[in-house]
Motif scaffolding. Structure first.
Motif, short mmCIF file in Angstrom:
data_model
loop_
_atom_site.label_atom_id
_atom_site.label_comp_id
_atom_site.label_asym_id
_atom_site.label_seq_id
_atom_site.Cartn_x
_atom_site.Cartn_y
_atom_site.Cartn_z
N ASN A 1 0.83 -1.19 0.00
CA ASN A 1 0.00 0.00 0.00
C ASN A 1 0.88 1.25 0.00
OD1 ASN A 1 -2.51 -1.29 0.04
ND2 ASN A 1 -2.48 -1.49 2.27
N VAL A 2 0.57 2.17 -0.88
CA VAL A 2 1.19 3.50 -0.88
C VAL A 2 0.18 4.44 -0.24
CG1 VAL A 2 2.20 5.32 -2.27
CG2 VAL A 2 2.47 2.94 -2.96
N MET A 3 0.53 4.98 0.93
CA MET A 3 -0.41 5.79 1.69
C MET A 3 0.14 7.19 1.91
SD MET A 3 -1.94 3.09 4.49
CE MET A 3 -0.41 2.94 5.41
N VAL A 4 -0.75 8.15 1.85
CA VAL A 4 -0.42 9.54 2.17
C VAL A 4 -1.36 9.98 3.29
CG1 VAL A 4 -0.34 11.90 1.32
CG2 VAL A 4 0.40 10.02 -0.15
N ASN A 5 -0.76 10.34 4.41
CA ASN A 5 -1.54 10.77 5.58
C ASN A 5 -2.56 9.71 5.98
OD1 ASN A 5 -0.12 13.22 5.56
ND2 ASN A 5 -1.58 14.13 4.13
N ASP A 6 -2.09 8.45 5.98
CA ASP A 6 -2.89 7.28 6.39
C ASP A 6 -4.04 6.96 5.45
OD1 ASP A 6 -1.29 6.89 8.66
OD2 ASP A 6 -2.49 8.30 9.84
N GLN A 7 -4.08 7.62 4.28
CA GLN A 7 -5.08 7.30 3.27
C GLN A 7 -4.39 6.54 2.13
OE1 GLN A 7 -8.45 8.09 3.56
NE2 GLN A 7 -7.85 8.74 5.62
N VAL A 8 -5.00 5.44 1.68
CA VAL A 8 -4.40 4.62 0.62
C VAL A 8 -4.53 5.35 -0.71
CG1 VAL A 8 -4.49 2.44 -0.62
CG2 VAL A 8 -4.87 2.48 1.85
N ALA A 9 -3.37 5.65 -1.30
CA ALA A 9 -3.35 6.27 -2.62
C ALA A 9 -3.34 5.22 -3.72
CB ALA A 9 -2.14 7.19 -2.77
N ALA A 10 -2.70 4.08 -3.46
CA ALA A 10 -2.64 3.00 -4.45
C ALA A 10 -2.19 1.73 -3.76
CB ALA A 10 -1.69 3.36 -5.59
N SER A 11 -2.55 0.60 -4.34
CA SER A 11 -2.09 -0.71 -3.88
C SER A 11 -1.37 -1.39 -5.03
CB SER A 11 -3.27 -1.57 -3.40
OG SER A 11 -3.86 -1.02 -2.24
N LEU A 12 -0.15 -1.81 -4.78
CA LEU A 12 0.66 -2.46 -5.81
C LEU A 12 0.56 -3.97 -5.67
CD1 LEU A 12 3.91 -0.28 -5.64
CD2 LEU A 12 1.80 0.13 -6.92
N GLU A 13 0.18 -4.62 -6.74
CA GLU A 13 0.16 -6.08 -6.73
C GLU A 13 1.58 -6.62 -6.73
OE1 GLU A 13 -2.20 -7.68 -9.83
OE2 GLU A 13 -4.09 -7.15 -8.86
N LEU A 14 1.74 -7.83 -6.21
CA LEU A 14 3.05 -8.47 -6.11
C LEU A 14 3.01 -9.80 -6.85
CD1 LEU A 14 3.74 -7.76 -2.31
CD2 LEU A 14 4.34 -6.34 -4.29
N PRO A 15 3.09 -9.78 -8.19
CA PRO A 15 3.03 -11.02 -8.97
C PRO A 15 4.23 -11.93 -8.66
CG PRO A 15 2.70 -9.09 -10.37
CD PRO A 15 3.17 -8.59 -9.06
N ARG A 16 4.00 -13.21 -8.63
CA ARG A 16 5.07 -14.16 -8.32
C ARG A 16 6.18 -14.13 -9.37
NH1 ARG A 16 5.36 -18.51 -4.95
NH2 ARG A 16 3.15 -18.27 -4.42
N GLU A 17 5.80 -13.87 -10.64
CA GLU A 17 6.81 -13.95 -11.71
C GLU A 17 7.85 -12.84 -11.63
OE1 GLU A 17 2.92 -12.22 -13.39
OE2 GLU A 17 3.57 -13.91 -12.15
N THR A 18 7.57 -11.74 -10.94
CA THR A 18 8.57 -10.67 -10.82
C THR A 18 9.16 -10.58 -9.42
OG1 THR A 18 6.80 -9.09 -10.36
CG2 THR A 18 7.53 -9.28 -12.65
N ALA A 19 8.87 -11.57 -8.57
CA ALA A 19 9.37 -11.56 -7.20
C ALA A 19 10.89 -11.72 -7.19
CB ALA A 19 8.72 -12.66 -6.39
N GLY A 20 11.53 -11.10 -6.20
CA GLY A 20 12.97 -11.23 -6.03
C GLY A 20 13.81 -10.36 -6.93
N SER A 21 13.21 -9.58 -7.81
CA SER A 21 13.95 -8.71 -8.71
C SER A 21 13.50 -7.27 -8.50
CB SER A 21 13.74 -9.12 -10.17
OG SER A 21 12.37 -9.05 -10.53
N LEU A 22 14.38 -6.33 -8.86
CA LEU A 22 14.08 -4.92 -8.66
C LEU A 22 12.98 -4.47 -9.61
CD1 LEU A 22 14.89 -2.34 -7.14
CD2 LEU A 22 16.48 -1.85 -9.00
N GLN A 23 11.95 -3.84 -9.05
CA GLN A 23 10.83 -3.35 -9.83
C GLN A 23 10.79 -1.82 -9.76
OE1 GLN A 23 8.70 -5.66 -11.51
NE2 GLN A 23 10.46 -6.89 -10.89
N SER A 24 10.22 -1.23 -10.79
CA SER A 24 10.03 0.22 -10.81
C SER A 24 8.59 0.51 -11.19
CB SER A 24 10.98 0.87 -11.82
OG SER A 24 10.81 2.27 -11.85
#
Length: 761
Positions: free
Chosen positions: A113-136
């Motif tokens: 969760n990306v939150m600003v002032n305790d409000q959720v601005a966005a939620s980033l999914e975490l796909p298994r196929e890109t796990a363990g590598s640097l994401q942007s």
């Protein structure tokens, strides 16, 4: 790089597919029907991402995350603060995140969760196929979530199994790079002309960037006008603190945009600036004629003395000012400053309570991993550390005893150097202590005390006392691990640090303490024993360097330099008995010729530099032995061209024993800006200013000579005698021999007296 994130998972995919299918049809229609190019451009703009013109950009490291954020557990989080200036409103905001996460996370249940002032601005999914590598990922932040004071939080919601799980399992992790960047697009707003808003907008504490505040003089200023400007610059420098400040100077010309400080005296006038003409000092604020969003803070008076009154009223009583203009009828100094009483420095004449150094709310933490309590420490630079055991710390702290634990502790560090670990016993371990059960029934926190010594030789002048509660996490077994986050810890505000056993005594010259704390000039926080020596006909660059240095002094002391004096080098009476800050460029400073024999360098005509063994060896410049940096000049190098363009040097004043001179000089006025930048320092500089001569060439700083010639301070005769004998073996042997001889004579006289008494008896 992944496509721009909209806050709705995969919302860009159908849009991209639609665009890819429509583009061939659109291009065919344009070709067949000869659609106007302007219409084509408009249609393309409808499907392209909206332009983002960032007016503010900062990495998470610049916002305070010194290390990558490591999010652990089923609900791990970390964050940074960012603020928005009062004269701006955010129209767009985004954060460019660089992150990685555990391959063991279940993508169906886990996200960031990306939150600003305790409000959720966005939620980033975490796909298994890109796990363990640097994401942007670029995450848009709804502007309405951004206020004046903000907290950006990254929260990991992590799960590794559909069954019972360990809330702190090692596979539950995500890392966010502190190189991730926050970007804001802002629009300026027009603030009212109101003195009650000061120091806004000229300094806004919500802006973490370097303060760049121009000063405008109607004509070349006299000494009293410069003293007034110096008081104002040091006031702003004190507020700018660690972020630094720069004060460019212009003569008779307002800046094209933005804010500025304007000083006007006598009958002088400035185009677009209307002033009161009643013969009294005034402080006014008005819009910049060149920029409706900019403001001018105007100090006006009949002469330089009245400008000093206006400056003193501004820096000491700005909270009492209101309206567009304030007339200053009178301002009096009620109490003189004393040595070493700078508000930012730790008192060295009494124990100081930690509650005096940090807000009380920051002394309390909660949770199993509550973070570090930081207590800032700014030490007087001339504390004499010889044969001292350390700074006495009397620590009082509270904590929540756990029912059972083995390794819970309070870690004490100073400037990231570990000092001691204090155990936090559990209720089980405390059950045999008398009265503990009754205390815990009345209050679930337990008060403890500890006394320890902080080694002063390991602390830089700007340090921090760091205290961190570390609690055991006791595993209960499968399907029984539930985190009850009821851990609390508090450092009592009446805990004390005591420097009163230390004397003030230091070997000089020492440009390192000049850069870090402005010493010896800041020994008097108002600079009442300092004279700034300028050349006749100084240029704007010399004035700017003067204001930059005084701004740094204000940062060190936390007090404006209301008593600093400005003079020229041909007035020995004004320079005698004072510490001298000398500024010059080329051959315009007469003191450079008069005091040539004391200078280890010269940039007048031929360039000359004296060299010592320091150019052949590495030094860390930290030593309790004052002789460690003693490297007298062994050679002199003279150059016709191709030498460094600026330098700083220090030496004892030829006019007064025990007084110091620091010279800031450059081959030409334009190179003086290199000295200002080097004093601010930063990551671009590999070395810092040290020794008695520091040569600056761009971003390179080289210390060539460190010849300690004199000492300032007071030890007392007995301590001084001990110190002198410990450093001179010959004198020690002589003193020992004299002591033995004296003892022998006394013993001989005593025995003779006894013998005579027996014979006479």
């Amino acid at each position: 790089m992944s496509p721009k994130y909209t806050g709705k998972p995969f919302a860009w995919r159908p849009l991209a597919l639609s665009i890819s299918l429509l583009l061939p049809l659109v291009s065919t229609a344009w070709a067949e029907e000869d659609v106007a190019p302007e219409l084509a451009a408009e249609q393309v703009e409808e499907v392209l991402p909206e332009a983002f013109n960032a007016t503010y950009s900062a990495t998470l490291k610049q916002l305070g995350a010194n290390y990558p954020m490591h999010l652990r557990g089923i609900e791990g989080s970390d964050g940074v603060s960012f603020d928005v200036r009062a004269d701006q409103v955010v129209s767009k905001a985004r954060v460019n995140l660089e992150y990685s996460y555990s391959p063991a996370l279940l993508s169906e249940l886990s996200h960031i969760n990306v939150m600003v002032n305790d409000q959720v601005a966005a939620s980033l999914e975490l796909p298994r196929e890109t796990a363990g590598s640097l994401q942007s990922q670029i995450v848009d932040i709804p502007p309405h979530l951004v206020t004046e004071f903000n907290r950006l939080t990254l929260q990991l919601i992590g799960h590794y199994t559909m069954q019972c799980e360990d809330p702190l399992h090692s596979s539950l992790w995500a890392k966010v790079s502190n190189g991730s960047r926050l970007e804001l697009e802002t629009m300026p707003i027009i603030l009212p002309n109101e003195l009650a808003n000061l120091p806004v907008p000229f300094f806004d504490g919500r802006d973490s960037r370097l303060l760049e505040l121009p000063f405008v003089f109607v004509a070349s200023p006299d000494n009293r006008t410069l003293e007034a400007a110096g008081a104002v610059a040091s006031w702003f420098g004190a507020m700018a603190s660690y972020r630094g400040a720069s004060f460019p100077v212009s003569l008779g010309e307002l800046p094209e945009k933005g804010n500025a400080i304007v000083l006007v005296s006598g009958s002088a006038s400035l185009s677009g600036v209307d002033l009161a003409q009643d013969g009294a000092p005034h402080v006014s604020v008005m819009a910049n004629p060149n920029d409706p969003y900019g403001k001018l803070l105007i100090l006006s008076g009949r002469d330089g003395e009245q400008l000093k009154q206006a400056a003193a009223a501004l820096v000491s009583g700005s909270k009492a000012l209101s309206g567009e203009t304030a007339r200053i009828d009178r301002i009096d100094t009620l109490q003189a400053r004393k040595p070493y009483d700078a508000p930012n420095w730790l008192p060295s004449d009494r124990p100081v309570q930690l509650g005096e150094l940090v807000d009380l709310k920051r002394l309390s933490v909660s949770g199993y991993d509550p973070g570090t309590i930081n207590v800032p420490l700014r030490l007087p630079p001339d504390l004499f550390n010889w044969r001292e055991e350390g700074v006495a710390l009397h620590l009082k702290y509270r904590y929540t005893p756990q029912p059972v634990s083995t390794n819970s502790s309070l870690l004490i560090s100073a400037n990231n150097r570990f000092i001691k670990s204090l155990p936090l016993p559990s209720q089980e371990a405390l059950k045999n202590e008398q009265g503990i059960v009754e205390k815990l029934q009345q209050d679930d926190s337990l008060l403890r005390e500890a006394r320890l010594l902080l080694p002063l030789d390991s602390l830089p002048l700007q340090s921090a006392l760091q205290l961190r509660y570390m609690y055991d996490y006791i595993k209960q077994g499968d399907c029984r691990d539930i985190i009850i986050d009821n851990m609390r810890g508090t450092i009592e505000p009446d805990s004390t640090l005591d420097l009163s056993s230390y004397r003030h005594f230091i070997a000089m010259p020492n440009l390192g303490v000049f850069q870090n704390s402005g010493f010896p000039f800041t020994r008097m926080a108002d600079l009442s024993e300092t004279v700034v020596v300028l050349p006749n006909g100084a240029a704007a660059e010399e004035f700017s360097l003067l204001l930059d240095v005084l701004g740094r002094f204000g940062d060190s002391t936390g007090l404006p330099a209301t008593a600093v004096s400005v003079a020229q080098g041909d007035d020995d009476a004004a320079l005698s008995g004072k510490d001298l800050l000398v500024i010059g460029s080329g051959a315009n400073q007469p003191l450079l010729q008069r005091w040539a024999e004391y200078l280890p360098a010269s940039l007048t005509g031929e360039q000359r530099f004296e060299l010592s063994d320091l150019v052949h060896r590495l030094r860390n410049w930290v030593s309790s032995d004052e002789r460690a940096n003693l490297r007298q000049a062994r050679s002199s190098l003279t150059l016709g061209s191709g030498g460094a363009g600026a330098y700083l040097t220090g030496f004892e004043s030829p006019l007064s024993s025990g007084r110091s001179v620091v010279l800031l000089a450059a081959a030409n006025p334009e190179r003086l800006t290199e000295i200002s930048a080097a004093l601010r320092g930063g990551e671009d500089y590999e070395h810092t200013i040290q020794g008695s001569l520091a040569v600056i060439s761009g971003k390179r700083i080289n210390s060539l000579v460190a010849d300690e010639q004199y000492f300032i301070g007071e030890l007392g005769w007995f301590r001084y005698l001990q110190w002198m004998l410990s450093h001179h073996l010959g004198w020690m042997l002589l003193a020992t021999a004299l002591g033995v001889l004296l003892a022998s004579l006394l013993l001989f006289a005593s025995l003779r007296a006894r013998a005579r008494a027996r014979l006479n008896g």
